[in-house]
Structure formats: structure tokens, C-alpha cells
Design a protein around this motif. Structure first.
Motif, short mmCIF file in Angstrom:
data_model
loop_
_atom_site.label_atom_id
_atom_site.label_comp_id
_atom_site.label_asym_id
_atom_site.label_seq_id
_atom_site.Cartn_x
_atom_site.Cartn_y
_atom_site.Cartn_z
N ASN A 258 0.25 -1.08 0.06
CA ASN A 258 -0.10 0.34 0.19
C ASN A 258 0.31 0.87 0.08
N THR A 261 2.23 1.65 -3.40
CA THR A 261 1.03 2.70 -4.53
C THR A 261 0.73 3.69 -4.54
N GLU A 262 0.71 3.85 -2.81
CA GLU A 262 0.05 5.64 -2.46
C GLU A 262 2.06 6.44 -2.89
N LYS A 266 4.09 1.06 -9.31
CA LYS A 266 3.76 -0.44 -8.73
C LYS A 266 4.13 -1.64 -8.53
#
Length: 341
Positions: A258, A261-262, A266
Motif C-alpha cells: 500500500n 502504491t501511494e 507499482k
């Protein structure tokens, strides 16, 4: 309710003006009694808050029907699979399962938990994912109640244990990523002590066998939590070197994923990800996470069978498997060349 405030059969006998023997037979449903007397005793017992002392009843029978399961209070989800297996075998065998928690590496809370289960006259103790020091191990030996550890190893096999081979799991996860062309591989959220730290040793050994360097900042220590994954990526992102992170648990892997991603990157395009445990959580997220999958349910079965059948277990390492999913990829030849510096 503590032992000093517990309502006893003597208290009910006094309130009903019946003999202790009569009240005891009624509450234990033995013999024939006037229906009005039975009703009066049971109603007064209920009003007074009487709870049958199952430990005392078991002692009279000289055989306890309670299995105590002491679980680490570290947040995880794999312990559920172990407990499911224990209950699946214990309940059909007419056993009750008593579950309580204790801190990992926390001698005081572990001793309290052991004293609590001893007071309930348990038939055996199953300790789940707890690192035990010498004092706690000595206490377990002194109480002479059959005990077994699951999902951790025990120094000198002082008491039986069933777990996975942490060293081999660390080596296998690292070998997977090296085979995919990765050379700058991080280890995230791993504890500094205890049997789980053998994963670090496996990781280091595999890197050394392939003559690959390991920078100290690539190993981010923690306690296998979700937040450990977030903190690990915050550290790695300061200097983008690594192409892969091996995470101490599924929670840690999801936290790191997470955070990646933030940050606008990717998985696995920019960072590949591997986790230990392989619970259902790795299939609930996208991309699904490649894992070193442990046999937690089988650990639970081994633990309860040891207590029920008296199976002779000293040391047992259950097999694990490498389950590839979507969070890892092979580096291209061009990427491998660019990542060697």
C-alpha cells in the motif's frame, strides 16, 4: 468472579436450608428429588450467581477436559488457522478449549497465563507463536502438565514444538528472487530475536552463496506488523536501490504494498514483493502476493493430537511451499545490467 467471591454449594445449602449433599446432587443432576425442591435450588443458585467449578469436578474425576491455548498478542491472522484445527479435533473428543493471550518475549504475561491455566486444572497447554525464555520454559517443566509450542522453535527442544523451518524459508524466498534476476533484495519487518530471526540468517546465507552484497539499510527490523511494511518502504524510498522486498508476514507485505502504491509506483513493475505465511490475505489484495506458505492448520492438528494421543513429538518441522502469484516478476536482461551498480 475471583475465588474469594465465588458462590459455593455450601452457600446455596445455607440459603435453601438443605444439606450440602442434597444441593450438590441436584446441581450435578444426580439422583431423584422432589421437583419443587429442584426448582427452588436451581432458582436460588441462579439468583446467587452460582457457576459450577468445572476444574474441581474434573479433579474429582482425575481427568481434566480442558485444553489451554496461549496465543501471542502480536497482531496476526495465521493463529486463527491453528486454533480452528485445535477446536476441530478437541470438540468432537469432548474437550473444552480455553484461549488466552500473552505477550511475545514478555516473561511476566506468559507466567501469568501459565498460572491462570494451571488454576483451571488443564489437561495440556498449547503455546502459539510465543518466544519463551529460560524461566518460562523452566516453569512449564515444573508444573508437569503436557505442553507443546506451535509456530516457534524451542531452545534445546526443552518442550516439544512443531513449526516451519525459518532458515530454509528465508533461503527459499531469497533464492526465488535471485532466480528472477534480482540482486538488490530487502528484508522488511523482521524481528531481531527469536526463532523467526532464522529467516534473516537464511536470507543472508543465500545472498552470500551468490556473492551478492547486503547493505545494512536493506534489512528493516520490526515485529511482522502492517505498520512495519509502511515504515520499511519509507526507509527504502529515501534511496531507491532495491528491486524486491521479502516481508516478514502477510500483514507486513500488504502494508509495504500500500505504501508503494501511494508513492506512485507499482508492484511488481517497480518493486517485487514476497511474503511469509501465505494466509488467505495474499489472495484478497491486488496484485495477489507471492508467498512462502506455511501449514498452520497442520500445526494445530499436530498440537492437539499430541495432547489427545500422547504422540511423541520433540521437534517437527512441517513442509512449506513456495506459491508464486502476481507480486513478483523476472527482471529483463537490460534491467539486470542497470541494477548491478
Amino acid at each position: 468472579m475471583n475465588s474469594e467471591n465465588r458462590v459455593t454449594i455450601k452457600d446455596i445449602a445455607k440459603a435453601t436450608q438443605l444439606s450440602v449433599a442434597t444441593v450438590s446432587r441436584i446441581l450435578h443432576k444426580k439422583g431423584q428429588h422432589n421437583s419443587q425442591t429442584v426448582k427452588r435450588v436451581t432458582e436460588i443458585a441462579k439468583q446467587m450467581g452460582y457457576v459450577r467449578n468445572t476444574s474441581a469436578a474434573d479433579l474429582v474425576k482425575q481427568k481434566s477436559r480442558i485444553v489451554a491455548v496461549v496465543v501471542s498478542d502480536t497482531k496476526s491472522n495465521f493463529s486463527e488457522h491453528i486454533i480452528d484445527a485445535i477446536e476441530a479435533k478437541a470438540i468432537p473428543a469432548g474437550l473444552n478449549v480455553f484461549i488466552l493471550h500473552a505477550g511475545n518475549h514478555d516473561e511476566a504475561s506468559q507466567i501469568r497465563a501459565i498460572k491462570t491455566v494451571v488454576e483451571r486444572a488443564v489437561m495440556g497447554i498449547i503455546l502459539v507463536s510465543l518466544e519463551l525464555d529460560d524461566h518460562v520454559l523452566a516453569t512449564l517443566k515444573d508444573i508437569s502438565i503436557p505442553s507443546i509450542c506451535l509456530s516457534t522453535s524451542v531452545k534445546d527442544a526443552t518442550i516439544p514444538f512443531v513449526t516451519s523451518d525459518n532458515y530454509q524459508m528465508g533461503y527459499t524466498a531469497t533464492q526465488l528472487m535471485i532466480d528472477k534476476g534480482h540482486t538488490k533484495i530487502a528484508l522488511a519487518g523482521i524481528p531481531t530475536t527469536g526463532s523467526i530471526n532464522l529467516r534473516t540468517q537464511g536470507y543472508l546465507a543465500c545472498m552470500a552463496d551468490h556473492h551478492l552484497p547486503v547493505k545494512p539499510e536493506w534489512i528493516h527490523y520490526g515485529s511482522c506488523t502492517y505498520d512495519d511494511g509502511i515504515k520499511a518502504w519509507q526507509a527504502y524510498a529515501k534511496k531507491r536501490e532495491i528491486t524486491c522486498a521479502i516481508c516478514a508476514s502477510d500483514f507486513t507485505a500488504i502494508g509495504l504494498m500500500n505504501a508503494v502504491t501511494e508513492s506512485g509506483l507499482k508492484i511488481p513493475d517497480d518493486i517485487s514483493l514476497v511474503s511469509f505465511d501465505g494466509t488467505e490475505m495474499v489472495d484478497m489484495v491486488r496484485p495477489r502476493i507471492t508467498s512462502i506458505t506455511q501449514s498452520f492448520y497442520d500445526m494445530g492438528l499436530a498440537g492437539i493430537q499430541y495432547l489427545i494421543n500422547g504422540k511423541d513429538v520433540k521437534t517437527e518441522y512441517l513442509p512449506f511451499k513456495l506459491t508464486e502469484r502476481d507480486s513478483t516478476r523476472n527482471l529483463t536482461a537490460a534491467e539486470q545490467g542497470s541494477k548491478k551498480d
